[in-house]
Write a protein that holds these residues in place. Structure first.
Motif, short mmCIF file in Angstrom:
data_model
loop_
_atom_site.label_atom_id
_atom_site.label_comp_id
_atom_site.label_asym_id
_atom_site.label_seq_id
_atom_site.Cartn_x
_atom_site.Cartn_y
_atom_site.Cartn_z
N PRO A 578 0.44 -1.44 -0.24
CA PRO A 578 0.29 0.05 -0.34
C PRO A 578 0.88 1.33 -0.25
O PRO A 578 1.22 1.07 1.09
N ASN A 579 -0.08 1.96 -1.17
CA ASN A 579 1.47 3.99 -1.02
C ASN A 579 0.26 4.60 -0.22
O ASN A 579 -0.77 4.48 0.44
N VAL A 580 0.90 6.17 -0.19
CA VAL A 580 0.66 6.69 0.69
C VAL A 580 -1.34 7.36 -0.15
O VAL A 580 -1.96 7.80 0.59
N VAL A 581 -1.69 6.84 -0.88
CA VAL A 581 -3.02 7.25 -2.03
C VAL A 581 -3.57 6.00 -1.46
O VAL A 581 -4.82 6.11 -1.14
N SER A 585 -6.57 7.11 1.10
CA SER A 585 -8.13 6.89 1.28
C SER A 585 -8.53 6.31 1.91
O SER A 585 -10.11 6.22 3.09
N LEU A 586 -8.38 5.03 2.53
CA LEU A 586 -8.43 4.92 3.78
C LEU A 586 -8.99 5.85 4.96
O LEU A 586 -9.64 5.92 6.25
N ILE A 587 -7.91 6.84 5.32
CA ILE A 587 -8.40 7.39 6.38
C ILE A 587 -9.13 9.01 6.32
O ILE A 587 -9.71 8.85 7.19
N ASP A 588 -9.36 8.60 5.27
CA ASP A 588 -10.81 9.79 4.18
C ASP A 588 -11.63 8.92 4.70
O ASP A 588 -12.77 9.43 5.04
N GLU A 600 -6.57 8.30 12.56
CA GLU A 600 -5.62 8.62 13.82
C GLU A 600 -4.36 7.81 13.72
O GLU A 600 -3.39 7.81 13.60
N LYS A 601 -4.82 6.83 13.97
CA LYS A 601 -3.70 5.53 14.23
C LYS A 601 -3.13 5.28 13.14
O LYS A 601 -2.03 4.90 13.45
N LEU A 602 -4.03 4.99 12.08
CA LEU A 602 -3.08 4.74 10.59
C LEU A 602 -2.52 5.35 10.51
O LEU A 602 -1.73 5.52 9.73
N MET A 603 -2.12 6.87 10.56
CA MET A 603 -1.62 7.65 10.44
C MET A 603 -0.16 6.62 10.96
O MET A 603 0.92 7.34 10.20
N TYR A 604 -0.31 6.99 11.99
CA TYR A 604 0.91 6.69 12.62
C TYR A 604 1.67 5.79 12.24
O TYR A 604 2.58 5.09 11.89
N LYS A 605 0.96 4.53 11.75
CA LYS A 605 1.22 3.73 10.88
C LYS A 605 1.74 4.06 9.94
O LYS A 605 2.55 2.63 9.69
N MET A 606 1.45 3.86 8.80
CA MET A 606 1.89 4.98 7.36
C MET A 606 3.22 5.16 7.74
O MET A 606 4.36 4.54 7.47
N ILE A 607 3.52 5.89 9.06
CA ILE A 607 5.03 6.20 9.41
C ILE A 607 5.34 5.55 9.38
O ILE A 607 6.63 5.55 8.95
N TYR A 618 -2.90 15.12 5.39
CA TYR A 618 -3.18 15.85 6.70
C TYR A 618 -4.77 16.62 6.14
O TYR A 618 -5.26 16.64 7.70
N ASN A 619 -4.96 16.82 5.76
CA ASN A 619 -6.47 17.82 5.09
C ASN A 619 -7.94 16.69 5.31
O ASN A 619 -8.61 16.96 6.01
N SER A 620 -6.99 15.01 5.44
CA SER A 620 -8.03 14.65 5.57
C SER A 620 -9.17 14.35 7.57
O SER A 620 -9.46 14.42 7.99
N LEU A 621 -7.31 14.39 7.80
CA LEU A 621 -7.91 14.46 9.34
C LEU A 621 -7.91 15.41 9.68
O LEU A 621 -8.62 16.10 11.12
N VAL A 622 -7.50 16.79 9.34
CA VAL A 622 -7.87 18.35 9.70
C VAL A 622 -9.26 18.34 9.70
O VAL A 622 -10.06 18.81 10.35
N ASP A 623 -10.09 18.20 8.28
CA ASP A 623 -11.37 18.25 8.17
C ASP A 623 -11.74 17.20 9.03
O ASP A 623 -13.15 17.71 9.60
N GLY A 624 -11.49 16.64 9.38
CA GLY A 624 -12.40 15.26 10.18
C GLY A 624 -12.33 15.86 11.74
O GLY A 624 -13.54 16.12 12.39
N PHE A 625 -10.94 16.18 12.28
CA PHE A 625 -11.50 16.41 13.37
C PHE A 625 -11.95 18.11 13.89
O PHE A 625 -13.04 18.26 14.24
N CYS A 626 -12.04 18.76 12.57
CA CYS A 626 -13.20 20.08 11.94
C CYS A 626 -14.17 19.72 12.02
O CYS A 626 -15.13 20.70 12.92
N LYS A 627 -14.78 18.54 11.25
CA LYS A 627 -16.29 19.06 11.39
C LYS A 627 -16.80 18.63 12.94
O LYS A 627 -17.74 18.35 12.98
N ILE A 628 -16.04 17.38 13.92
CA ILE A 628 -16.66 17.34 15.13
C ILE A 628 -15.85 18.14 16.16
O ILE A 628 -16.51 17.97 17.38
N GLY A 629 -15.53 19.74 15.17
CA GLY A 629 -15.53 20.55 16.73
C GLY A 629 -14.52 20.41 17.21
O GLY A 629 -14.55 21.00 17.69
#
Length: 895
Positions: A578-581, A585-588, A600-607, A618-629
Motif C-alpha cells: 500500500p502507498n500513500v494514496v 483513501s482509508l484515512i479519509d 489518526e492511528k492509521l496515519m502513525y502506522k503509515m509513518i 493531513y487535510n483528511s484528518l484536519v477536516d475530520g477533527f474540524c467537523k466534530i468541533g
C-alpha cells in the motif's frame, strides 16, 4: 525462416537491384585530382595497377566524387579482357566508410549492378564479401544470402570472415536461433568457426538475455581449443550487467583475469554502467579508482557514465565534481557529458543552470546538438515558460540545428499541460504544413489533452487524423480515450473504445483496466469494478497498486469497511505494498465514517512503515477533527504538517474556516482567512461559502451580502451553495422580498436553483403562511428538470399539517412511501398528531401501524397519541398494553 542449409540458397546471376537516382551518373571523361605528396597531379584512371596505392583520401572524398570516379573507372575498364576488380573493390570499401552518407550501402549494391551488367566487370570473392556486408548493414540478409549463393555457384572459395558477416547479419535481423542454424552449416562450407564466430553468437545470446546458453557456449569454445579474448568476456559481462546480475558480471571479470586476459577500458565501462544502472554509485566510484590503480586510464565514456547516473539521481553537485575531476585528469567532456548535465538540471527545474550550460559548451568549443536543445525545451515546458521555449526554438534554427519531431512533440505537450490546447493544436498544423510528419507521441499528447478537458469528440477526430496520416495509434492513444470516457462516467463509450483497440490488434494493458475500474468505482458500481479485476487476472494482466487504490477508495466512499479490509489484505498477499494514496483513501474513509481516532492511528502506522504523509493525509484528518468541533486537535495536525515540511493549501484552511463557522466562531474563521491570504493562498468559492453560511446562520445578513460582493470583486463567482445560504438566511428571518431579490440575482448570473433552493423556499413560504406559493413551487419542480427529494416531501407534509390540511398530508405521505421513499418517523408523528387533533382517530391508528410495518420505531409522542385515542374510545386494556410495550422498550420507566 531462413533455410537451414546454406547450400540450398541460390540467386540467379541475372538478379539486379533497384538503382537509386543518386547514383545515376553518365560516364564522364573528367579526370579526378588526387593528393600526391605536396602537389596535385592529374592521374589518368587507366593506370589502375596503382589504384590501391593511390593517395585517395576517404575522409575528404564526397559521394559525388566517388560516383564520378566509378564512372571513369567503369569507362576505363569496360571491354578489357581482365578488368582490374581490386580497383572497384577499393572504391566500394571507400563508399562504405562514408559514415555521413545514409544510403552508402545501397549505393554500393547499385554500382555493383552497373559494373556487372554495363561494364562486363565480374566480381571476385572479395567483392562478394563487400556486398554481403552491405546487405547485412541494411538488414537485408535475404539479399546477402543471394550474393553468397552466387559466390558458391561461381566456384569461388568461402572464407570464415565472409561466413561471420552472414552470421552477424542473421543474428541482428532474424535472431540468435536462426544464427545457430547458419553456424552449424559453416563446416560444410569448408570453414572452421573461429573466435569471432563464437563472439557473434555470444553477443546475440546476451542481447536476448539467454545467459545460461551464453555460458555454455563459452565452455564449448574452451573445450574446442578456441581461446576466448577480451571481447568474449566483455560480451558476457555486458549481458549480466543488462540483467542487473552484477555479482555474475564481476565473477566473469575475475575469471578472465585468472586465465591471463586483462580487462580493457571497454570491460570496465560496461561494469561501471551496470553499477550505475542499479544505483550502486559508491561501487561505481570504487571501480573507477580500481581502474586507475590497474593502469587502465578512464576515458570520456567512463566519466560520462558516472555523470549521467548522478544527474538521473538528481545529485548535481556530485555530477559537477565528476566533470571537474575528468578535466583535472586531462579528459575533455564531450557533448554527451554536457547533455547529461543539461538533462539533470532540467529535471530538477534548474533552468538558469541549464541555460548557462549551453553558453559553457559553446565557450569550450562544443556545439550543442539536438539532444541538448530538446532537454532544454523540455525543461522550459515543464516550468511553464512557453514564451521562452518558442524563443529557444528560433535560437536553435539560427544556430543551424533544425527542431525535429521530438522537439515539437515536447512543445505540444507543454502547451497541453499549461492549458493552452488551442496553441498546441495550431503548432501541430504548423509542423504538418512545414513538412514534418508528427509521430504517435505528438498526437497522443494532444489526444490526452483534449480528453482531460472532457472534449472527447475532438480527441476522437484527432485519432482519425492519425490514421489518415499513417501514424498508427498505440495503446497510449486508446488509453487516453478510455480514461476520458471514464472520467465523464460514459462507461458504455469506454467499453466500445476498448473493443475498437482490440479490433486494431492493440491489447488493453493494466492502464486500460485501471481506468475502467476507477470509472465504475467513481459511479459506485463496485460489482462491475470487481468483475473487471477478475477479468484482468484471467488475462494475466497483474493488478497494481493503482487498481487496488481505486477499489479501496470506492468501497470507502460507500462506507463498506469490510470490503475495504478484504482488498487491502488481497493487495498485500499479492506482494503489492500500500502507498500513500491507499492510506489516504482509508484515512479519509474512516474520517467520513466518524472513526477519527482510528484514522489518526492509521496515519502513525503509515509513518512507521516508511510512508510519508502528504497534504491529502493531513487535510483528511484536519477536516475530520474540524467537523466534530475538535479544532484544537485539528490545529495540532496543522502544526505537525508544517513542521514536516508540508505546506498547507486552500483545502486545509477551508476546513478550519468551515469548522469555526459551524461553531459560530466567525471571528476565528476570519483570522484563518487572513492567515491564508498572508501565506499567499488565495481563498476560493468554498472559503467564502463557509463564511457566508456562517453569517447567515447567525442572522447577520448584511455581513453575508458584503462577503458575496467581496468575492465577486475578487473574481470569484458565487455558486448555488452561496445563494442557497442567502436564501436560507432570509427565510429564517421571513424576509420574502429579499429572497425574491436573491433568487432573481442567482438566475441572472446563470446559476439555476437546485433542489436545495426549492426546499428552502418551500419551507420559507410555509413559515410565513404562504401555502399556495409553497405548493406552486412543488408543482414547478414536477414540471421542470429538478425532481423533489425526500426533504421536499417532508417539508411539504409538515407544512400541510401546520396549515391544518392533515388529510391531504396523510394521502401525500402514503403516495410518497408507495413510490419507494423512506420518510423519517418525525413526519409520521406530525401527521398522526394532526389527525388526532382533528378527531380522525382511526386514520391516526392506521398511520401508527403503517409506520411500524415499514420498520420504523414510533416516537414517544406517537405512543402517547395512540394511548390517548384508545382511552377516548374506551379501549382501556389496549391502552395499558401500549403503555407496557413502551416500558418494555425503555421508552418510559415504571413511574
Amino acid at each position: 525462416m531462413l533455410t537451414p542449409t546454406i547450400m540450398a540458397i541460390q540467386l540467379p546471376c541475372s538478379t539486379s537491384f533497384p538503382s537509386k537516382s543518386s547514383v545515376s551518373h553518365q560516364p564522364s571523361s573528367r579526370r579526378i585530382w588526387f593528393s600526391h605528396g605536396s602537389k596535385h597531379l592529374p592521374i589518368p584512371l587507366a593506370t589502375k595497377s596503382q589504384f590501391a596505392k593511390t593517395q585517395l583520401k576517404t575522409e575528404s572524398l564526397s559521394i559525388d566524387e566517388a560516383l564520378q570516379l566509378f564512372d571513369e573507372l567503369l569507362l576505363s575498364e569496360k571491354g578489357k579482357p581482365n578488368p582490374h576488380i581490386p580497383s572497384f573493390n577499393e572504391l566500394f570499401e571507400d563508399i562504405c566508410r562514408m559514415s555521413n552518407q545514409k544510403g552508402r550501402y545501397f549505393t554500393v549494391i547499385s554500382l555493383f549492378n552497373r559494373m556487372n551488367q554495363e561494364g562486363g566487370v565480374y566480381p571476385n570473392d572479395y567483392t562478394y564479401k563487400i556486398l554481403i556486408n552491405c546487405c547485412c548493414n541494411v538488414k537485408r540478409v535475404d539479399l546477402a544470402f543471394g550474393f553468397f549463393g552466387r559466390l558458391i555457384k561461381e566456384g569461388m572459395s568461402t572464407s570464415i570472415t565472409t561466413m561471420d558477416l552472414l552470421l552477424r547479419g542473421v543474428c541482428v535481423e532474424k535472431g540468435v536461433l536462426e544464427a545457430f542454424m547458419v553456424f552449424k552449416n559453416v563446416p560444410k562450407m569448408g570453414c572452421k568457426p573461429q573466435r569471432v564466430s563464437y563472439n557473434i553468437l555470444l553477443n546475440g545470446l546476451c542481447k536476448e538475455g539467454s545467459m545460461k546458453r551464453a555460458e555454455k557456449l563459452l565452455d564449448e569454445m574452451i573445450y574446442l581449443g578456441i581461446k576466448p579474448d577480451v571481447v568474449t568476456y566483455s560480451t558476457l559481462v555486458n549481458g549480466f550487467c543488462k540483467q542487473g546480475l552484477l555479482d555474475k558480471a564481476e565473477k566473469i571479470v575475475d575469471e578472465m583475469i585468472s586465465v591471463g586476459i586483462k580487462p580493457n577500458i571497454m570491460t570496465y565501462n560496461i561494469l561501471l554502467d551496470g553499477f550505475c544502472k542499479i544505483g550502486a554509485m559508491e561501487k561505481a566510484e570504487m571501480l573507477l579508482r580500481e581502474m586507475v590503480s590497474l593502469g587502465i586510464k578512464p576515458d570520456v565514456v567512463s566519466y560520462s557514465i558516472l555523470v549521467d547516473s548522478f544527474c538521473k539521481l538528481g545529485a548535481m553537485e556530485k555530477a559537477e565534481k565528476m566533470v571537474h575531476k575528468m578535466i583535472s585528469f586531462g579528459i575533455k567532456p564531450n557533448v554527451v557529458t554536457y547533455n547529461s548535465l543539461m538533462n539533470g538540471y532540467c529535471k530538477l527545474g534548474e533552468i538558469e543552470n541549464a541555460e548557462k550550460l549551453v553558453n559553457d559548451m559553446i565557450s569550450v568549443g562544443i556545439k550543442p546538438d539536438i539532444v541538448t536543445y530538446n532537454s532544454l525545451v523540455d525543461g522550459l515546458c515543464k516550468a511553464g515558460q512557453m514564451d521562452k521555449t518558442l524563443k529557444l526554438l528560433q535560437e536553435m534554427i539560427s544556430n543551424g540545428i533544425m527542431p525535429n519531431v521530438v522537439s515539437y512533440s515536447i512543445i505540444v505537450d507543454g502547451f497541453c499541460k499549461s492549458g493552452e490546447i488551442k496553441k498546441a493544436e495550431n503548432l501541430l498544423r504548423e509542423i504538418i504544413s512545414g513538412g514534418i510528419k508528427p509521430n504517435d507521441m505528438t498526437y497522443n499528447t494532444l489526444v490526452d489533452g483534449f480528453c482531460k478537458l472532457g472534449k472527447i469528440e475532438k480527441a476522437e477526430t484527432l485519432v482519425r487524423e492519425m490514421i489518415s496520416m499513417r501514424v498508427k495509434p498505440t495503446v497510449v492513444t486508446y488509453n487516453s480515450l478510455v480514461n476520458g470516457f471514464c472520467k465523464l462516467g460514459a462507461m458504455e463509450n469506454a467499453a466500445k473504445c476498448v473493443k475498437v483497440m482490440i479490433s486494431r490488434g492493440i491489447k488493453p494493458d493494466v492502464v486500460t483496466y485501471n481506468s475502467l475500474v476507477d470509472g465504475f468505482c467513481k459511479l459506485g458500481e463496485m460489482e462491475k469494478a470487481e468483475e473487471l479485476v477478475h477479468e484482468m487476472i484471467s488475462k494475466e494482466i497483474k493488478p497494481n497498486v493503482v487498481t487496488y487504490n481505486s477499489l479501496v477508495d470506492g468501497f470507502c466512499k460507500l462506507e463498506a469497511m469490510e470490503k475495504v479490509e478484504k482488498f487491502v489484505q488481497e493487495m498485500i498477499s499479492r506482494g503489492i505494498k500500500p502507498n500513500v494514496v491507499t492510506y489516504n483513501s482509508l484515512i479519509d474513509g474512516l474520517c467520513k465514517f466518524g472513526e477519527i481516532e482510528k484514522a489518526e492511528k492509521l496515519m502513525y502506522k503509515m509513518i512507521s512503515e516508511g510512508i510519508k504523509p502528504n497534504n491529502v493525509t493531513y487535510n483528511s484528518l484536519v477536516d475530520g477533527f474540524c467537523k466534530i468541533g475538535a479544532i484544537d486537535k485539528a490545529e495540532f495536525f496543522l502544526h505537525e504538517m508544517i513542521s514536516g515540511g508540508i505546506n498547507p493549501n486552500v483545502v486545509t484552511y477551508n476546513s478550519f474556516v468551515n469548522g469555526y463557522c459551524k461553531l459560530g466562531a466567525i471571528e476565528n474563521a476570519a483570522k484563518f482567512l487572513h492567515v491564508m491570504i498572508s501565506e499567499g493562498i488565495k481563498p476560493d468559492v468554498v472559503t467564502y461559502n463557509s463564511l457566508v453560511d456562517g453569517f447567515c446562520k447567525l442572522g447577520e445578513m448584511e455581513k453575508a451580502e458584503m462577503l458575496v460582493h467581496e468575492m465577486i470583486s475578487e473574481g470569484i463567482k458565487p455558486d448555488t451553495v452561496t445563494y442557497n445560504s442567502l436564501v436560507d438566511g432570509f427565510c429564517k428571518l421571513e424576509a420574502m422580498e429579499k429572497i425574491e431579490k436573491v433568487v432573481h440575482e442567482m438566475i441572472s448570473s446563470g446559476i439555476m436553483p437546485d433542489v436545495v433552493t426549492y426546499n428552502t423556499l418551500i419551507d420559507g413560504f410555509f413559515k410565513v403562511g404562504a401555502m399556495e406559493n409553497a405548493v406552486k413551487l412543488v408543482y414547478e419542480m414536477f414540471c421542470g428538470d429538478i425532481k423533489p427529494d425526500i426533504l421536499t416531501y417532508s417539508t411539504l407534509i409538515d407544512g400541510l399539517c401546520k396549515n391544518e390540511r392533515v388529510n391531504v398530508a396523510k394521502e401525500l405521505l402514503e403516495k410518497v412511501v408507495s413510490s419507494g421513499f423512506e420518510l423519517d418517523i418525525e413526519i409520521y408523528s406530525k401527521v398522526m398528531t394532526g389527525l388526532t387533533a382533528q378527531g380522525e382517530w382511526d386514520k391516526a391508528v392506521d398511520l401508527f401501524r403503517t409506520a411500524v410495518s415499514n420498520g420504523l420505531e414510533p416516537t414517544v409522542k406517537m405512543y402517547r397519541s395512540l394511548m390517548s385515542i384508545l382511552y377516548k374510545k374506551g379501549e382501556i386494556q389496549k391502552a395499558e398494553e401500549v403503555l407496557n410495550e413502551m416500558i418494555s422498550k425503555g421508552i418510559l420507566d415504571d413511574s
